[in-house]
Scaffold this motif. Structure first.
Motif, PDB file in Angstrom:
ATOM      1  N   HIS A 236      29.658  46.362 -66.227  1.00 47.59           N
ATOM      2  CA  HIS A 236      29.271  45.054 -65.693  1.00 47.59           C
ATOM      3  C   HIS A 236      29.346  45.056 -64.172  1.00 47.59           C
ATOM      4  O   HIS A 236      29.963  45.934 -63.558  1.00 47.59           O
ATOM      5  N   THR A 237      28.711  44.068 -63.588  1.00 42.23           N
ATOM      6  CA  THR A 237      28.750  43.810 -62.159  1.00 42.23           C
ATOM      7  C   THR A 237      28.336  42.370 -61.949  1.00 42.23           C
ATOM      8  O   THR A 237      27.980  41.670 -62.899  1.00 42.23           O
ATOM      9  N   PHE A 238      28.383  41.923 -60.715  1.00 44.93           N
ATOM     10  CA  PHE A 238      27.892  40.589 -60.370  1.00 44.93           C
ATOM     11  C   PHE A 238      27.515  40.582 -58.904  1.00 44.93           C
ATOM     12  O   PHE A 238      27.856  41.503 -58.151  1.00 44.93           O
ATOM     13  N   ARG A 239      26.796  39.562 -58.505  1.00 46.28           N
ATOM     14  CA  ARG A 239      26.394  39.406 -57.105  1.00 46.28           C
ATOM     15  C   ARG A 239      26.496  37.937 -56.739  1.00 46.28           C
ATOM     16  O   ARG A 239      26.069  37.073 -57.503  1.00 46.28           O
ATOM     17  N   VAL A 240      27.063  37.658 -55.549  1.00 46.84           N
ATOM     18  CA  VAL A 240      27.102  36.292 -55.036  1.00 46.84           C
ATOM     19  C   VAL A 240      25.711  35.973 -54.500  1.00 46.84           C
ATOM     20  O   VAL A 240      25.214  36.658 -53.611  1.00 46.84           O
ATOM     21  N   GLU A 241      25.086  34.958 -55.073  1.00 42.91           N
ATOM     22  CA  GLU A 241      23.727  34.572 -54.725  1.00 42.91           C
ATOM     23  C   GLU A 241      23.735  33.499 -53.642  1.00 42.91           C
ATOM     24  O   GLU A 241      24.684  32.718 -53.543  1.00 42.91           O
ATOM     25  N   GLY A 242      22.679  33.454 -52.857  1.00 43.94           N
ATOM     26  CA  GLY A 242      22.526  32.409 -51.857  1.00 43.94           C
ATOM     27  C   GLY A 242      23.312  32.687 -50.594  1.00 43.94           C
ATOM     28  O   GLY A 242      23.820  33.789 -50.375  1.00 43.94           O
ATOM     29  N   SER A 243      23.452  31.651 -49.767  1.00 44.36           N
ATOM     30  CA  SER A 243      24.081  31.810 -48.456  1.00 44.36           C
ATOM     31  C   SER A 243      25.501  31.260 -48.404  1.00 44.36           C
ATOM     32  O   SER A 243      26.129  31.290 -47.350  1.00 44.36           O
ATOM     33  N   GLU A 244      25.996  30.768 -49.516  1.00 43.91           N
ATOM     34  CA  GLU A 244      27.348  30.201 -49.561  1.00 43.91           C
ATOM     35  C   GLU A 244      28.312  31.193 -50.203  1.00 43.91           C
ATOM     36  O   GLU A 244      27.935  31.980 -51.077  1.00 43.91           O
ATOM     37  N   LEU A 245      29.584  31.131 -49.793  1.00 41.17           N
ATOM     38  CA  LEU A 245      30.591  31.971 -50.442  1.00 41.17           C
ATOM     39  C   LEU A 245      30.828  31.475 -51.864  1.00 41.17           C
ATOM     40  O   LEU A 245      30.399  30.384 -52.240  1.00 41.17           O
ATOM     41  N   ALA A 246      31.477  32.296 -52.643  1.00 42.25           N
ATOM     42  CA  ALA A 246      31.851  31.922 -54.011  1.00 42.25           C
ATOM     43  C   ALA A 246      33.368  31.960 -54.113  1.00 42.25           C
ATOM     44  O   ALA A 246      34.037  32.721 -53.405  1.00 42.25           O
ATOM     45  N   ARG A 247      33.885  31.122 -54.980  1.00 41.74           N
ATOM     46  CA  ARG A 247      35.325  31.105 -55.264  1.00 41.74           C
ATOM     47  C   ARG A 247      35.456  31.025 -56.772  1.00 41.74           C
ATOM     48  O   ARG A 247      34.795  30.211 -57.426  1.00 41.74           O
ATOM     49  N   LEU A 248      36.296  31.893 -57.322  1.00 37.16           N
ATOM     50  CA  LEU A 248      36.443  31.930 -58.771  1.00 37.16           C
ATOM     51  C   LEU A 248      37.867  32.267 -59.149  1.00 37.16           C
ATOM     52  O   LEU A 248      38.638  32.787 -58.349  1.00 37.16           O
ATOM     53  N   LEU A 249      38.193  31.937 -60.388  1.00 32.54           N
ATOM     54  CA  LEU A 249      39.427  32.393 -60.999  1.00 32.54           C
ATOM     55  C   LEU A 249      39.061  33.576 -61.875  1.00 32.54           C
ATOM     56  O   LEU A 249      38.091  33.508 -62.641  1.00 32.54           O
ATOM     57  N   GLN A 250      39.817  34.648 -61.753  1.00 29.86           N
ATOM     58  CA  GLN A 250      39.601  35.844 -62.563  1.00 29.86           C
ATOM     59  C   GLN A 250      40.834  36.054 -63.418  1.00 29.86           C
ATOM     60  O   GLN A 250      41.957  36.065 -62.926  1.00 29.86           O
TER      61      GLN A 250
END
Length: 162
Positions: free
Chosen positions: A97-111
Motif C-alpha cells: 500500500h501507499t498514499f499521497r496527500v492531494e491538493g495544496s493543503e497539508l493532511a493530518r491523520l490518526l494512524q
C-alpha cells in the motif's frame, strides 16, 4: 502480567506526546507499546502536500488511518480510494500500500497499528522534532530507511522517488 499501576491511564492534549520528524512529516506518539501492553500504537501525523511514502508492506501489523484534515489518495493492493476528513481506511498486513496527500493543503491523520511497535520504526528512521512543525524538506536517508524497515518487518517495494 502488568498491573494497572504499571500502565496508568493518562490524557494528552493535541500538542502533547513524543514528536519525531519522520520522512518529512511530523509524527506524535499518543500511545505506544509501553502504554498499551504492546496492543497498539496510536500516532498523530501531519503530512505536507504531495507527501507519498514508497509502496510498502507491513508483515507484522495492521495499519489504519482516520483522516482529520486534508485529502489523500490511498492505494492498497489493486484498490484506490479518495478520502478526506472523517474517512477511515484499513490497510491489512501483507498487502502492498501507499498514499499521497492531494491538493495544496497539508493532511493530518490518526494512524493506528496493531500490535504496537511502529513507533520504534519511526524513532529509528526519524529524529526528535525540534518544534511541533513540519521539518525542512530533505531527501530521506535510504540506507537508514531500508535497514530499519527490514528490522521492523516492513518491506519497501520501491525506494522513495522511484
Amino acid at each position: 502480567m502488568a498491573g494497572p499501576t504499571e500502565h496508568p491511564p493518562y490524557a494528552l492534549s493535541r500538542d502533547e506526546g513524543q514528536s519525531t520528524w519522520f520522512l518529512g512529516t511530523l509524527v506524535t506518539v499518543k500511545a505506544g507499546a509501553d502504554a498499551t501492553r504492546n496492543g497498539f500504537t496510536l500516532i498523530e501525523q501531519v503530512l505536507p502536500p504531495g507527501f507519498a511514502p514508497p509502496p510498502h508492506v507491513h508483515h507484522a501489523e495492521e495499519e489504519a488511518f482516520y483522516i482529520l484534515e486534508g485529502q489523500l489518495a490511498v492505494t492498497c493492493g489493486d484498490r484506490t480510494w479518495q478520502v478526506g476528513p472523517g474517512s477511515f481506511v484499513l490497510l491489512p498486513r501483507g498487502i502492498a500500500h501507499t498514499f499521497r496527500v492531494e491538493g495544496s493543503e497539508l493532511a493530518r491523520l490518526l494512524q493506528i497499528t496493531a500490535p504496537a511497535g511502529f513507533e520504534r520504526f519511526v524513532e529509528e528512521v526519524g529524529e526528535p522534532a525540534q518544534a511541533p512543525t513540519l521539518p525542512s524538506p530533505a531527501p530521506p536517508d535510504l540506507q537508514k530507511l531500508l535497514a530499519a524497515a527490514a528490522k521492523h518487518n516492513i518491506e519497501i517495494k520501491a525506494p522513495p522517488g522511484q
